[in-house]
Design a protein around this motif. Structure first.
Motif, PDB file in Angstrom:
ATOM      1  N   GLU A 235     -12.626 -75.602 -35.549  1.00 43.33           N
ATOM      2  CA  GLU A 235     -11.359 -76.072 -36.112  1.00 43.33           C
ATOM      3  C   GLU A 235     -10.261 -75.016 -35.983  1.00 43.33           C
TER       4      GLU A 235
ATOM      5  N   GLN B 216      -8.991 -75.241 -32.453  1.00 43.55           N
ATOM      6  CA  GLN B 216      -8.227 -76.477 -32.271  1.00 43.55           C
ATOM      7  C   GLN B 216      -6.844 -76.363 -32.888  1.00 43.55           C
ATOM      8  N   THR B 217      -6.774 -75.715 -34.046  1.00 43.51           N
ATOM      9  CA  THR B 217      -5.470 -75.515 -34.681  1.00 43.51           C
ATOM     10  C   THR B 217      -4.590 -74.590 -33.850  1.00 43.51           C
TER      11      THR B 217
ATOM     12  N   GLN C 137      -3.223 -76.562 -31.073  1.00 48.33           N
ATOM     13  CA  GLN C 137      -2.214 -77.507 -31.563  1.00 48.33           C
ATOM     14  C   GLN C 137      -0.864 -76.814 -31.746  1.00 48.33           C
TER      15      GLN C 137
END
Length: 264
Positions: free
Chosen positions: A103, A106-107, A110
């Protein structure tokens, strides 16, 4: 004619804050976004008083996939169109690739890849329509390296931003829209403390560092001149040129040395 408006991400400190002041000094209205609302409010107050332009604080977190659309709606509600965009928001991770949860990676992607691409896709059509626009993607000299110490995604993301900017530059240059990748080296900001790399900061010679204001000024000039890429500072230009010709094996050993410094 109404003043142009520039939207700057990651504007609560460092290069983003310097860009806000630089654009305001050149007569642009500014809209600034970052997570720290208190800092944004202080910045817009300073800009209004110091430069006599409009300034808008739009607190938001680009880690939220809904943020680019929300920013667009906020500016439309203010009756403003975006004439310039500075994609500056970014950060780094420590602990390596497997040392972080998926995560976290992924952040990171992003904030530093997906959000900049979406913001450009939302605002570039208006720039093309009016035949005027300025887009700066803040990449890094790290994007010239085959490996980035401590954070295996950081350098590749910056490489992506540089190559994407160059491609977009070709697509937009006949429409009055200037697209520039700004690739700074070591810059005095809160970045290194935020990623726990202050020890590395102390290991880098003083001549290799630049101030955020200087980086932003060079980025502004490069965008106005419609240069596809800008490496600010003579030492960084020399390093970028050298990295283009050195074998990857050599530069990977350099990166390994920097990683050892971080791990001490």
């Amino acid at each position: 004619m109404a003043r142009r408006l520039v939207l700057i991400t990651g504007a609560s400190s460092g290069i983003g804050l310097a860009f806000a002041r630089t654009y305001a000094a050149h007569g642009w209205d500014v809209a600034v976004t970052a997570r720290r609302a208190d800092r944004l409010e202080k910045l817009v107050e300073e800009i209004r008083l110091r430069f006599g332009v409009e300034a808008h604080a739009l607190p938001a977190d680009l880690a939220d996939p809904a943020t680019p659309e929300a920013l667009q709606k906020s500016l439309l509600a203010l009756g403003r169109t975006v004439d310039g965009l500075v994609n500056n928001a970014g950060y780094g991770l420590t602990g390596g690739f497997i040392g972080n949860a998926l995560e976290n990676h992924q952040t990171l992607m992003q904030v530093m890849m997906t959000a900049p691409v979406e913001l450009i896709h939302r605002f570039a059509p208006g720039m093309v329509e009016q035949k005027f626009g300025r887009i700066i993607n803040v990449a890094s000299l790290a994007g010239f390296l085959p490996a980035s110490p401590g954070d295996p995604l950081y350098g590749p993301i910056k490489t992506f931003l540089t190559r994407f900017s160059q491609s977009l530059h070709l697509e937009m240059r006949d429409h009055g829209v200037h697209v520039t990748a700004l690739c700074p080296g070591f810059t005095y900001t809160e970045f290194h403390d935020a990623v726990g790399a202050s020890k590395l900061s102390k290991a880098i010679p003083e001549w290799a560092w630049m101030g955020a204001d200087e980086v932003a000024r060079e980025g502004y000039v490069a965008a106005e001149a419609n240069r596809a890429a800008c490496v600010p500072g003579a030492p960084n230009k020399a390093a970028a040129a050298l990295l283009k010709v050195l074998p990857d094996d050599w530069t990977m050993e350099f990166s390994a040395g920097q990683l050892r410094k971080l791990q001490r």
